[in-house]
Design a protein around this motif. Structure first.
Motif, short mmCIF file in Angstrom:
data_model
loop_
_atom_site.label_atom_id
_atom_site.label_comp_id
_atom_site.label_asym_id
_atom_site.label_seq_id
_atom_site.Cartn_x
_atom_site.Cartn_y
_atom_site.Cartn_z
N ASP A 52 27.48 39.96 41.04
CA ASP A 52 28.56 38.99 41.28
C ASP A 52 29.92 39.67 41.26
O ASP A 52 30.78 39.40 42.12
CB ASP A 52 28.52 37.89 40.20
CG ASP A 52 27.45 36.85 40.46
OD1 ASP A 52 26.98 36.75 41.61
OD2 ASP A 52 27.09 36.13 39.52
N LYS A 56 32.46 40.24 44.55
CA LYS A 56 33.84 39.72 44.54
C LYS A 56 34.88 40.84 44.62
O LYS A 56 36.08 40.57 44.66
CB LYS A 56 34.08 38.91 43.26
CG LYS A 56 33.25 37.64 43.17
CD LYS A 56 33.42 36.99 41.80
CE LYS A 56 32.54 35.76 41.64
NZ LYS A 56 32.62 35.22 40.26
N TYR A 110 25.65 37.16 50.75
CA TYR A 110 25.42 37.23 49.31
C TYR A 110 23.94 37.40 49.02
O TYR A 110 23.54 38.29 48.26
CB TYR A 110 25.94 35.96 48.63
CG TYR A 110 25.82 35.97 47.12
CD1 TYR A 110 26.88 36.40 46.33
CD2 TYR A 110 24.63 35.58 46.49
CE1 TYR A 110 26.77 36.43 44.94
CE2 TYR A 110 24.52 35.61 45.12
CZ TYR A 110 25.59 36.04 44.34
OH TYR A 110 25.47 36.08 42.97
N ASP A 111 23.08 36.57 49.62
CA ASP A 111 21.66 36.57 49.29
C ASP A 111 20.98 37.88 49.70
O ASP A 111 20.13 38.40 48.97
CB ASP A 111 20.96 35.39 49.96
CG ASP A 111 21.33 34.05 49.31
OD1 ASP A 111 21.90 34.08 48.21
OD2 ASP A 111 21.03 33.00 49.89
N ASN A 359 23.90 24.88 42.19
CA ASN A 359 24.38 26.13 42.76
C ASN A 359 25.73 25.82 43.39
O ASN A 359 25.79 25.10 44.39
CB ASN A 359 23.39 26.67 43.80
CG ASN A 359 23.83 27.99 44.42
OD1 ASN A 359 24.89 28.07 45.02
ND2 ASN A 359 23.00 29.01 44.28
N GLN A 360 26.80 26.31 42.77
CA GLN A 360 28.15 25.91 43.17
C GLN A 360 28.42 26.20 44.65
O GLN A 360 28.94 25.35 45.38
CB GLN A 360 29.18 26.64 42.32
CG GLN A 360 30.62 26.23 42.61
CD GLN A 360 31.61 26.92 41.68
OE1 GLN A 360 31.25 27.78 40.90
NE2 GLN A 360 32.86 26.53 41.77
N GLU A 361 28.04 27.40 45.10
CA GLU A 361 28.31 27.78 46.49
C GLU A 361 27.55 26.87 47.46
O GLU A 361 28.12 26.36 48.43
CB GLU A 361 27.91 29.24 46.72
CG GLU A 361 28.17 29.71 48.15
CD GLU A 361 27.42 30.98 48.51
OE1 GLU A 361 27.61 31.47 49.63
OE2 GLU A 361 26.62 31.46 47.68
N ARG A 362 26.26 26.63 47.19
CA ARG A 362 25.46 25.83 48.12
C ARG A 362 25.87 24.36 48.10
O ARG A 362 25.83 23.68 49.12
CB ARG A 362 23.97 26.01 47.81
CG ARG A 362 23.48 27.42 48.10
CD ARG A 362 22.01 27.60 47.80
NE ARG A 362 21.64 29.00 47.99
CZ ARG A 362 20.42 29.48 47.82
NH1 ARG A 362 19.43 28.67 47.46
NH2 ARG A 362 20.15 30.77 48.01
N HIS A 364 28.92 23.32 47.57
CA HIS A 364 30.17 23.26 48.33
C HIS A 364 29.89 23.26 49.83
O HIS A 364 30.49 22.48 50.59
CB HIS A 364 31.05 24.46 47.96
CG HIS A 364 32.36 24.52 48.69
ND1 HIS A 364 33.36 23.57 48.52
CD2 HIS A 364 32.83 25.40 49.61
CE1 HIS A 364 34.38 23.86 49.31
NE2 HIS A 364 34.09 24.97 49.97
N ARG A 365 28.95 24.08 50.26
CA ARG A 365 28.60 24.13 51.68
C ARG A 365 27.92 22.84 52.14
O ARG A 365 28.12 22.39 53.26
CB ARG A 365 27.69 25.34 51.95
CG ARG A 365 28.44 26.67 51.86
CD ARG A 365 27.51 27.85 51.77
NE ARG A 365 26.63 27.94 52.95
CZ ARG A 365 25.55 28.72 53.00
NH1 ARG A 365 25.21 29.46 51.96
NH2 ARG A 365 24.83 28.76 54.10
#
Length: 419
Positions: A52, A56, A110-111, A359-362, A364-365
């Motif tokens: 992570d 970043k 990322y993945d 999962n914050q990113e997913r 949000h998407r």
């Protein structure tokens, strides 16, 4: 021929590695045994944090050095000789890890790069186990599971090419197993063009089942820090019950709802060939444990399952019309694209609610994708409780003193989402 799978807790220290050698000598023998090993202790969590930071563009050297020091300490305690090749091999692997972290492209997937980095945990642990067993006069061959478990490019949840995988494993491994042990990694697969994939969090169980299936194993064993398959997690419940024997179907359903002892994908390949799965304690290896097989019981003790870090998401149509099949199709397509698994769902006339792993990113998407069509509300930091084979007492026990946001029951399963 048998497959043993050792999880992170069973390789977390030098003493744990010694215990594995004892289990193999006492119960496993010196051949016809394939060992699948997870990353040591909490190494996967540590590597996730390091990745992570790297992704970043933030400094990660402190955390990297802590991970290196942990593995060095275990190796130094296990190997008296500084000339043992394990030292050089471990240092080389950590150098590869460092190079991978330093070359994560800006804005990279990322993945995809997660898989290239986090996979090092199993390479570390399996390498140490290989050299330690050799030191203990247990002849073994280290193999790279990425060369044998072939997957597509579904990063972090690779889909196995079963035909290719089975053909390659059967071509190479039975001859080795005639004479010695095999040590390999859980969790990892590989693509045709040489990239590493992972099989889903806690996927080492699934790796072991893949090898067991492809080798037509007599049995598979998972070595845990519990006495077998329990009806509840002893971290949350003090009055747990061990199942001496339980069916493939019941175990699959418990895993689907989030029971942490068995990875959800583990059972099917074993059931297809009627390979029994034994869940045993590495702390008390002589104990009976649990046998998972093709059996049936009229009555089973209720199973309590908890999933932490849940997110409850509700969708309603902006014009206040009913939720239609077309609306549901739009939502399901978005969830599938983002690989957000539904743990529970419920619909009313004007809203549709799901509970999923947060999962914050997913998330949000997902909101970005559907915000023009739906009013979306969500709550995070929740727990999902499930009771399989419930009765009134188990429901009362679970519901007491909780703020319940959503509740649902079928003939055999009771679930609630709460803060």
């Amino acid at each position: 021929m048998k497959v043993y799978k050792f999880g992170g807790a069973s390789v977390k220290s030098a003493e744990a590695f010694r215990n594995i050698a004892h289990i193999i000598k006492t119960f496993g023998g010196d051949k016809q045994l394939l060992l699948v090993v997870s990353a040591m202790g909490k190494t996967t969590n540590a590597l996730e944090h390091i990745f992570d930071l790297a992704h970043k563009g933030e400094p990660f050297d402190k955390e990297y050095q802590q991970c290196l020091a942990y593995h060095r300490e275990v190796v130094e305690e296990l190997f008296a000789s500084e000339s043992n090749p394990v030292h050089e091999r471990l240092e080389h692997l950590f150098l590869q890890l460092q190079q991978s972290l330093q070359t994560v492209p800006s804005g990279a997937s990322y993945d995809k790069f997660y898989d290239q980095v986090v996979s090092f945990g199993e390479l570390f642990s399996s390498t140490i186990l290989h050299y330690f067993l050799t030191n203990q006069s247990l002849q073994n061959t280290w193999i790279d599971s990425r060369k044998y478990i072939n997957t597509d490019t579904s990063w972090r949840e690779g889909r196995v090419d079963w035909n290719w995988t089975e053909r390659t494993i059967k071509r190479d491994l039975p001859e080795i197993l005639q004479n010695q042990l095999i040590v390999t990694q859980g969790f990892l697969g590989g693509t045709n063009n040489g990239f590493t994939t992972t099989l889903g969090r806690e996927g080492s169980d699934f790796s072991a089942a893949i090898f067991a299936y492809c080798l037509d194993a007599e049995a598979m064993y998972i070595w845990k820090d519990v006495e077998g398959l329990l009806n509840a997690d002893p971290k949350y419940f003090t009055d747990t019950i061990r199942y001496p024997e339980i069916s493939y179907q019941e175990t699959v359903e418990m895993a689907y709802y989030g029971a942490s002892v068995i990875h959800p994908k583990t059972i099917k390949p074993l059931a297809n060939k009627l390979i029994p799965l034994y869940v045993k304690s590495f702390l008390n290896p002589a104990a009976e444990g649990t046998k998972i097989c093709n059996c049936r019981f009229e009555v089973l003790a209720p199973a309590y399952i908890i999933k932490e870090n849940q997110c409850l998401i509700s969708f309603s149509v902006k014009d206040f019309t009913f939720i239609s099949e077309k609306n549901l199709g739009t939502i399901f397509n978005a969830l599938s694209e983002l690989r957000l698994k539904i743990n529970l769902m419920q619909n009313s006339a004007i809203s549709f609610s799901i509970c999923t792993d947060y999962n914050q990113e997913r998330l949000h998407r997902l909101i970005q994708t559907l915000n023009d069509q739906f009013v979306i509300h969500y709550n995070t930091g929740l727990r999902l409780f499930t009771v399989k084979n419930y009765d009134n007492n188990s429901i009362n026990k679970l519901s007491a003193d909780k703020e319940i946001l959503l509740e649902q029951r079928t003939r055999t399963t009771f679930q609630l989402v709460c803060r």
